[in-house]
Design a protein around this motif. Sequence first.
Motif, PDB file in Angstrom:
ATOM      1  N   LYS A  61       0.849  -1.186   0.000  1.00 43.60           N
ATOM      2  CA  LYS A  61       0.000   0.000   0.000  1.00 43.60           C
ATOM      3  C   LYS A  61       0.885   1.236   0.000  1.00 43.60           C
ATOM      4  O   LYS A  61       2.093   1.147   0.182  1.00 43.60           O
ATOM      5  CB  LYS A  61      -0.951  -0.008   1.197  1.00 43.60           C
ATOM      6  N   ILE A  76       4.069   3.104  -4.581  1.00 49.53           N
ATOM      7  CA  ILE A  76       4.610   1.890  -5.195  1.00 49.53           C
ATOM      8  C   ILE A  76       5.491   2.291  -6.376  1.00 49.53           C
ATOM      9  O   ILE A  76       5.059   3.028  -7.262  1.00 49.53           O
ATOM     10  CB  ILE A  76       3.473   0.972  -5.702  1.00 49.53           C
ATOM     11  N   LEU A  98      -1.091   5.095  -4.136  1.00 48.43           N
ATOM     12  CA  LEU A  98      -2.381   4.431  -4.017  1.00 48.43           C
ATOM     13  C   LEU A  98      -3.315   5.038  -2.979  1.00 48.43           C
ATOM     14  O   LEU A  98      -4.510   4.765  -2.999  1.00 48.43           O
ATOM     15  CB  LEU A  98      -2.171   2.946  -3.692  1.00 48.43           C
ATOM     16  N   ARG A 105      -4.804  -1.163  -2.912  1.00 46.74           N
ATOM     17  CA  ARG A 105      -3.645  -1.977  -2.553  1.00 46.74           C
ATOM     18  C   ARG A 105      -3.006  -2.471  -3.842  1.00 46.74           C
ATOM     19  O   ARG A 105      -3.605  -2.388  -4.913  1.00 46.74           O
ATOM     20  CB  ARG A 105      -4.087  -3.179  -1.712  1.00 46.74           C
ATOM     21  N   PHE A 106      -1.812  -3.025  -3.711  1.00 41.60           N
ATOM     22  CA  PHE A 106      -1.071  -3.471  -4.894  1.00 41.60           C
ATOM     23  C   PHE A 106      -0.493  -4.856  -4.663  1.00 41.60           C
ATOM     24  O   PHE A 106       0.040  -5.150  -3.594  1.00 41.60           O
ATOM     25  CB  PHE A 106       0.068  -2.474  -5.182  1.00 41.60           C
ATOM     26  N   ILE A 122      -3.714  -3.570  -9.158  1.00 42.42           N
ATOM     27  CA  ILE A 122      -4.234  -2.606  -8.189  1.00 42.42           C
ATOM     28  C   ILE A 122      -5.636  -3.079  -7.835  1.00 42.42           C
ATOM     29  O   ILE A 122      -6.453  -3.341  -8.729  1.00 42.42           O
ATOM     30  CB  ILE A 122      -4.268  -1.182  -8.768  1.00 42.42           C
TER      31      ILE A 122
END
Length: 144
Positions: free
Chosen positions: A47, A50, A61, A66-67, A93
Amino acid sequence: MYTVKRISISMLILFITVVHPLWAETASEDAYDKELEDIVSSLDIQKGNITLGDGVAQVSLGNQFRFLAEKDADIFLSKIWGNPPGFGGWGLIIPANTPLLSQDLWAIVVYYDEDGYVSDKEAEKINYDKLLKTLTKETEEDSK
């Protein structure tokens, strides 16, 4: 009395043959759910800010997303969503407030293709008036 025992045994056999597969199905579903939960808990969910690729881009983000980086995105897509393995993107994502095993989950695939990329140094050398005339002429010829 003999008839009562026979009926009791028959009922027991019927109960075992009808209910036992239901127990087995529930146990199997529980094991599958546990396996999915184990997969999700093994993922590195990132998060915040990134960095993508080798510093090619950065995504902020915030708190809403979230990633999942490439390796975890491949695991998620293949083992949770059932896609073929071999994800070639930079990651996914996903919304922060939707559980990863929810049917309401959606994802944005993040990937990068170098086709068309022009560095700032190269961009300074381009004669844009000449490029526009060439593109216009080629488009007119292709449209005939």
